[in-house]
Structures are given as C-alpha cells and as structure tokens.
Design a protein around this motif. Structure first.
Motif, short mmCIF file in Angstrom:
data_model
loop_
_atom_site.label_atom_id
_atom_site.label_comp_id
_atom_site.label_asym_id
_atom_site.label_seq_id
_atom_site.Cartn_x
_atom_site.Cartn_y
_atom_site.Cartn_z
N ALA A 82 0.85 -1.28 -0.15
CA ALA A 82 -0.10 0.20 -0.10
C ALA A 82 0.88 1.41 -0.02
O ALA A 82 1.83 1.27 0.72
N THR A 83 0.39 2.38 -0.57
CA THR A 83 1.17 3.73 -0.84
C THR A 83 0.92 4.44 0.44
O THR A 83 -0.18 4.55 0.67
N VAL A 84 2.15 4.74 1.08
CA VAL A 84 2.01 5.59 2.24
C VAL A 84 1.79 6.81 2.03
O VAL A 84 0.95 7.66 2.71
N ASN A 85 2.47 7.35 0.94
CA ASN A 85 2.25 8.90 0.41
C ASN A 85 1.69 9.01 -0.77
O ASN A 85 1.99 8.88 -1.55
N PRO A 86 0.37 9.54 -0.70
CA PRO A 86 -0.19 9.68 -1.85
C PRO A 86 0.04 11.04 -2.54
O PRO A 86 0.75 11.55 -2.18
N PRO A 87 -0.56 11.38 -3.75
CA PRO A 87 -0.22 12.50 -4.57
C PRO A 87 -0.31 13.91 -3.52
O PRO A 87 -1.10 13.66 -2.59
N LEU A 88 0.37 14.89 -3.87
CA LEU A 88 0.27 16.14 -3.10
C LEU A 88 -1.12 16.71 -3.00
O LEU A 88 -1.83 16.52 -3.89
#
Length: 292
Positions: free
Chosen positions: A113-119
C-alpha cells in the motif's frame, strides 16, 4: 459530464476495468460485516473482488474501515487493488488508519500500500490524526509518511491533530520532527490549539518551538482566538511578554538543526543522561538504560 444512474455499469467497466457499479454487492456486505466464510465462498464462485459501488467504494475499503482484517486478507489474496481510491480519494490504507486498525494497516503495507499519496490530498497519516489513533500515526511515521504532507483543506497532519485535540498524536508527530510552525494560509497548529482553548496543547507546541507571534491570513496571532481571561489566553499572553529561557531556546535550536534525526542522534552525543532526556522530550523509560 454528469454520469446518470441508467448506464453506470457499462461506463464503469470501460473506464476502470473493475467490474460493475452497484449500490452494495454481496461482497461489500460480507467484507464489511466480517463474514469471512461467506466472502470466501463468493470469491470461489467467481465474485469480482474489485467491484465498486457508485461512490467508488470497493469491498476492501469496506473491510478496512470496519477493521475486518481476515476479510481484507481474503480480498487481497484474490487480487483486490490495494490502492483503490473511492470518490473522496481515500485508499483502504486511509480507511484502516481512520478506523485505528493496526492489523489492517500492517496487512495493507505487506501488500505494498502507498503510504504517501499525491500532493495536496488527505493522506493515511492525516486520517490517523483525524481519528486520534496515535499507534497508527507512529506506524505511518516509521514507514516514511511525509509529516509535512499538505492537504489543501486541512493543512498538515499536525494541523489536523491539533484541531481535533488529539494530544497523543501531536506528541508523536512533534517527537518525530514534524514542523511545529508549518502553516496553512499562514495558520499554524498553535492557532488551532488557541481556538480550542487547550492549555495543554499550547504549552506542548511552545515547548517544541511554536511561534506565539505567528499571524494567519487575517493578521491574527494565536492569542486572538482564545477566550478572554481563560487559562489559554493568560498562558499565551505570558509567552508573548516573557522570552523563553536560554535552556529552552537551546533545545529548540538543536532540535531544529537535527530535524527528524534528533531522537536517533541525541542519545549518542555523549551528554549527561538528564540532558539527553531534556533534549529529546522523553521520560527515562523511553530511553532504555538512561536514567533522568
């Protein structure tokens, strides 16, 4: 173009390749309610694990917001998209952090799972702070979550934690090196603490270098948002009139210089134990063999 309710399934299938839109499928229901055996049968009989409801919620979203780890595992094993986004942009990891389900969070991380999504979007760390789930906050930080991630509506995770008065989450973020003076429309976490008239939050933020003179886009300092005569107002007035001690200023300067490395570096500087405890804002038990 507005999508009508008459042909949603075809449009969804073409656009996303995820199966058909539905109000709530049997897979959604089983996942949300933790009916693992039923969910397993549905999957074995060919049910689509990535089927989305009209709000783009997948069964994995349902399982995670309810903390149903066993069902989440079954869905992931069957090919559920770990980073699927619902209509609000939330992923299953966001939902697990919001629910405070450490088991689900760890499972999703296992599956990449992605911890840091788009800004400029709400992150899993924001969700953990919103829900007051300090252990999830700790885990997200350990996994490399951006503590300065900036949501266009809520600001940083620290803004969220202070606005919701989740002091344990605030402590985790500050100890990990979050920027205490990060601003959203020039509004800092200290402004949020002042609006909540939270003496404990105000004192904590100032200890970590919160600027009592910071002005928001309306030109107001944190003290302008406190109730007249309240302990929070008196506290801020004192901080405005009296300079911080040299000892406190030195601690803030050192912490600013070391940033996120502070907790790792300070114990190895060869300083007296009491000074290490002071510089790291940590009680003795947290530092293992150190005694303050």
């Amino acid at each position: 173009m507005e999508i009508t309710r008459t042909r949603p399934s075809l449009l969804s299938n073409i656009a996303h390749g995820l199966g058909f839109w539905s109000e709530r499928s049997a897979v959604h229901e089983a996942a949300a309610q933790g009916r693992a055996e039923e969910l397993e049968r549905l999957i074995e009989n060919g049910a689509t694990v990535n089927i989305v409801a009209v709000d783009s919620i997948t069964p994995l979203h349902e399982a995670c917001i309810q903390g149903q780890t066993q069902c989440a595992r079954l869905l992931l094993q069957a090919g559920a998209r770990v980073d699927a986004r619902n209509i609000d942009g939330s992923t299953p990891l966001c939902d697990a952090c919001a629910a405070g389900s450490l088991e689900c969070v760890r499972l999703l991380l296992e599956y990449g799972a992605t911890v840091n999504p788009p800004l400029f979007t709400f992150s899993p760390l924001h969700e953990a702070c919103m829900g007051g789930n300090s252990e999830c906050v700790r885990l997200m930080v350990a996994e490399g979550a951006f503590m300065e991630a900036h949501d266009c509506h809520f600001g940083t995770p620290l803004h969220v934690a202070c606005a919701r008065q989740h002091i344990d989450c605030v402590k985790v973020l500050l100890n990990a090196g979050a920027n205490v003076n990060a601003a959203k429309l020039h509004e800092t976490a200290l402004h949020h603490a002042a609006k909540a008239n939270s003496l404990e939050l105000i004192e904590l933020l100032v200890e970590f270098g919160g600027n009592v003179f910071a002005r928001d886009n309306l030109g107001k300092k944190p003290s302008h948002y406190t109730s007249h005569g309240s302990s929070a107002a008196l506290c801020l007035q004192l901080y405005e009139s009296e300079p911080l001690s040299l000892q406190q200023l030195s601690r803030v300067a050192l912490r600013n210089a070391l940033g996120k490395r502070a907790l790792e570096v300070v114990p190895h500087l060869g300083l007296p134990n009491r000074m290490v405890c002071y510089l790291t804002y940590m009680p003795a038990p947290t530092l293992g063999l150190l005694t303050c």
